[in-house]
Design an enzyme around this catalytic site. Structure first.
Site, short mmCIF file in Angstrom:
data_model
loop_
_atom_site.label_atom_id
_atom_site.label_comp_id
_atom_site.label_asym_id
_atom_site.label_seq_id
_atom_site.Cartn_x
_atom_site.Cartn_y
_atom_site.Cartn_z
CB SER A 169 -1.01 0.06 1.30
OG SER A 169 -2.00 0.83 1.27
CG ASP B 123 7.95 4.55 -11.79
OD1 ASP B 123 8.92 3.67 -11.74
OD2 ASP B 123 6.67 4.39 -12.17
CE LYS C 258 -5.10 -2.91 0.98
NZ LYS C 258 -5.49 -1.48 0.67
#
Length: 536
Positions: free
Chosen positions: A298, A309, A323
Site C-alpha cells: 500500500s 520511477d 496492494k
C-alpha cells in the site's frame, strides 16, 4: 418599442426558459427513474431471497446476523480489500493508525510463558506509577497470566481499556511480588521504530506503518540525522503494510523535485487524479535507498514506486506485496463500516501497483516461496507485456507490486539443528531477559551504541549464552555447529540484550545489521548521486 411589446417578449422568453427547465427536469427524472429501475433489477433477487426468508423461515430470524452475513458474502465477490468491518474490528483498525491508544503504556515480550516488560513508555501511566523494564507481570485484574500458557493477545486485551479506567497489575521484581493500581490513559504509538547513524554519512530510519503521526515523526528523525552529517539515508519499509495515503505523499515529497509525479489514481467512477511534489522537501539533496520485501504494501509501495520511477534512489530487497487499491470508508451509526475500493493507484510511469486477484490471493506469499521467487530473482512473476519507462529511461515492468532494482534472496542457509532448537524454545530471548536481571544497573544506564558494544564484549555474552542454552534448556551444539550458527545467532542475541539498554529498538536494529543481507546490499549500492541544486 412599446412597453406592451417588451412585456410580450419577456413573457415569451420566460416561457422558453420554463419549458427548457421543465424538459431538463423531466429528463433528469427519467434518468433517475431508469437508474432506480436498473438498480432494482440488479439487486431484486437478493431482496426477494431476504424477503422470502422473512416470510417463511421456520424459526425467528436474527435479522442483524443474517444482514451482516449477506454483506460479507456479497463483498467477498468483489475484490479482496473491499470489506465490511463490525464495530469492534473498525475501532481496532482506526486506533492502530491513529497514533495513540488507551492502555497502561508498556512494551513486553513473553520469552518463557511470562510477560517481561521491555520498555516503559515515557510519560505513560506505567512510568508514572513506577513500573520498570525487567518486571515480570504475574497478574492483571486479579487474573494470573504467568506460567499458565495465557495467550499473548489476551494479555494485551486485559491491559488495554478506556482512559480513566483502572487496572490492578502485580509484578515480580527481584524476587518480590509488587502490586500496582494503574489508571489507564492515552498512549502514543510511534511509527518510526528506529533512527540512527550507521556511519559518519549514512543514516537509517525504519518505519513500521503510515499512521497519523508518521510525517512529524519522520521529519524529527531526519532532521536529527542531518545534524549528525547524514548524506545518504537507508529507509527501511520492510514489513510495513501501509496506512494513511497522505502520509506517504508527504514523505515522498521530502525527496522529490518540484513537479515530479508521486502517484496517480483512477477508477470507473473516479477520474484520474495526479499528485506531484512541491519541491520544498527537506531531503532533496540526500541520497536514498529503500528497503522492501513481500510484506511491504500500500503506502509503502506508493513511496517506493515514486522513488524508483523518478530515478531518485535505489530499491533493495524483494518484490512488494502488490496492494494498490484506493479505499473509501463508509461509516454506519452502529459503529460498523465499509471499506470500498473506488480506484487504483498507479506509479508515475503508469504501472498499476495492484496485483491480479488470483484464486489463491490470500496465499500469494506462500506461493511465492514455493515458486522460488523469494530465493531466486529469475522466478519473479514479471509481466513483460506491461513495459514502462522511468524518468531516466530505465525499463520497469508491471504485473503488481514494486520489483526492486537490487534483488536480495531470503536466506535459508542458517538452519542448523542447534539454531532451530534454540529458536523453538526462544532461548535467545529468554537469555536476554536473564542477562538483564544479572546486569540491570549497568545495562539500564547505557545510552550510546559504542558503549553498548564495549559492555557486551566485556561481559562475554557469547560464553554466557552457550552456558545458558546448555544448563537451562539442555541444548548443546554438535561439533562444528557453533562455527556455522554463531555468525547468525550472536548478532541476534546481542540485539535482544541491547533492547534492555536506553537505546531500545535503535540498539536492536543497529546490532542486527551484522546479519541483515538486505542492509548489507543497500550499503553496497548507494543511490544515484544528487547535486546541491537538486538535479541528478
Amino acid at each position: 418599442m412599446s412597453e406592451r411589446r417588451i412585456s410580450s417578449l419577456w413573457i415569451a422568453l420566460l416561457g422558453v426558459l420554463i419549458g427548457a427547465l421543465a424538459v431538463a427536469t423531466y429528463d433528469k427524472m427519467e434518468e433517475r427513474n431508469a437508474r432506480l429501475k436498473s438498480e432494482y433489477r440488479d439487486w431484486r433477487k437478493l431482496n426477494l431471497v431476504l424477503q422470502k426468508v422473512t416470510d417463511t423461515y421456520v424459526d425467528t430470524v436474527d435479522f442483524e446476523k443474517v444482514s451482516e452475513a449477506a454483506i460479507v458474502a456479497a463483498l467477498r465477490s468483489l475484490d479482496p480489500h473491499t470489506v465490511y468491518l463490525p464495530p469492534e474490528t473498525l475501532e481496532a483498525s482506526e486506533s492502530e493508525l491513529a497514533g495513540n491508544f488507551d492502555g497502561i503504556g508498556i512494551q513486553f515480550n513473553v520469552p518463557n510463558d511470562t510477560a517481561v516488560v521491555i520498555e516503559v513508555i515515557p510519560g505513560g501511566p506505567s512510568e508514572r506509577i513506577g513500573l520498570q523494564a525487567g518486571d515480570r507481570i504475574i497478574e492483571v485484574g486479579g487474573k494470573t497470566i504467568a506460567g499458565v500458557k495465557f495467550p499473548q493477545d489476551s494479555m494485551v486485551r486485559r491491559m488495554k481499556g478506556p482512559s480513566g479506567s483502572k487496572v490492578e497489575i502485580e509484578v515480580l521484581r527481584d524476587g518480590e511480588r509488587i502490586p500496582f493500581l494503574i489508571t489507564r490513559g492515552k498512549i502514543p504509538v510511534h511509527s518510526v521504530d528506529a533512527s540512527f547513524m550507521v556511519n559518519d554519512t549514512t543514516g537509517y530510519i525504519r518505519l513500521a506503518k503510515f499512521s497519523r503521526t508518521t510525517y512529524s515523526e519522520f521529519v524529527a528523525a531526519a532532521a536529527a540525522l542531518l545534524e549528525r552529517g547524514m548524506k545518504h539515508l537507508v529507509f527501511d519499509l520492510r514489513d510495513n503494510t501501509g496506512g494513511y495515503f497522505d502520509q506517504a505523499l508527504s514523505l515522498a515529497d521530502m525527496f522529490l523535485r518540484k513537479g515530479d509525479m508521486i502517484v496517480y489514481m483512477e477508477g470507473l467512477h473516479s477520474p484520474r487524479e495526479e499528485f506531484r511534489a512541491s519541491g520544498k522537501g527537506l531531503l532533496q539533496n540526500v541520497g536514498v535507498s529503500v528497503l522492501i520485501n513481500e510484506a511491504s504494501a500500500s503506502s509503502s509501495e506508493i513511496f517506493a514506486g515514486a522513488i524508483q520511477d523518478n530515478d531518485r534512489g535505489v530499491i533493495v530487497g524483494r518484490r512488494s506485496f502488490g496492494k494498490g487499491l484506493v479505499q473509501s470508508p463508509v461509516f454506519f451509526t452502529d459503529g460498523s463500516g465499509l471499506r470500498i475500493t473506488v480506484a487504483r493507484y498507479y506509479t508515475p510511469s503508469g504501472r498499476c501497483i495492484q496485483k491480479p486477484y488470483a484464486e489463491d490471493y490470500e496465499y500469494d506469499i506462500y506461493k511465492r516461496y514455493t515458486d522460488g521467487e523469494l530465493t531466486d530473482a529469475d522466478s519473479i512473476k514479471v509481466n513483460r507485456d506491461e513495459v514502462f519507462l522511468t524518468a531516466g529511461g530505465r525499463t520497469v515492468y508491471g504485473g503488481g507490486g514494486i520489483i526492486p532494482d537490487v534483488f536480495v534472496p531470503m536466506d535459508t542457509t542458517r538452519a542448523t539443528d542447534f539454531y532451530i532448537a534454540c529458536n523453538r524454545k526462544a532461548t535467545p530471548m529468554r537469555f536476554a531477559s536473564a542477562f538483564f536481571d544479572k546486569h540491570k544497573a549497568k545495562l539500564s544506564a547505557i545510552d550510546d551504541y559504542d558503549g553498548l558494544q564495549s559492555f557486551l564484549k566485556e561481559a562475554d555474552v557469547e560464553s554466557g549464552f552457550l552456558r545458558f542454552a546448555a544448563s537451562v534448556d539442555g541444548i548443546r551444539p554438535e561439533p562444528g555447529e557453533w562455527r556455522v550458527s554463531r555468525v547468525y545467532m550472536m548478532p541476534q542475541v546481542k540485539a535482544l540484550v541491547g533492547r534492555y539498554s536506553k537505546l531500545g529498538e535503535n540498539a536492536f536494529y543497529h546490532q542486527y545489521m551484522e546479519l541483515d543481507e538486505t542492509m548489507i546490499e543497500a550499503m553496497k549500492h548507494h543511490t544515484l548521486s544528487v547535486t546541491t541544486d537538486g538535479k541528478k
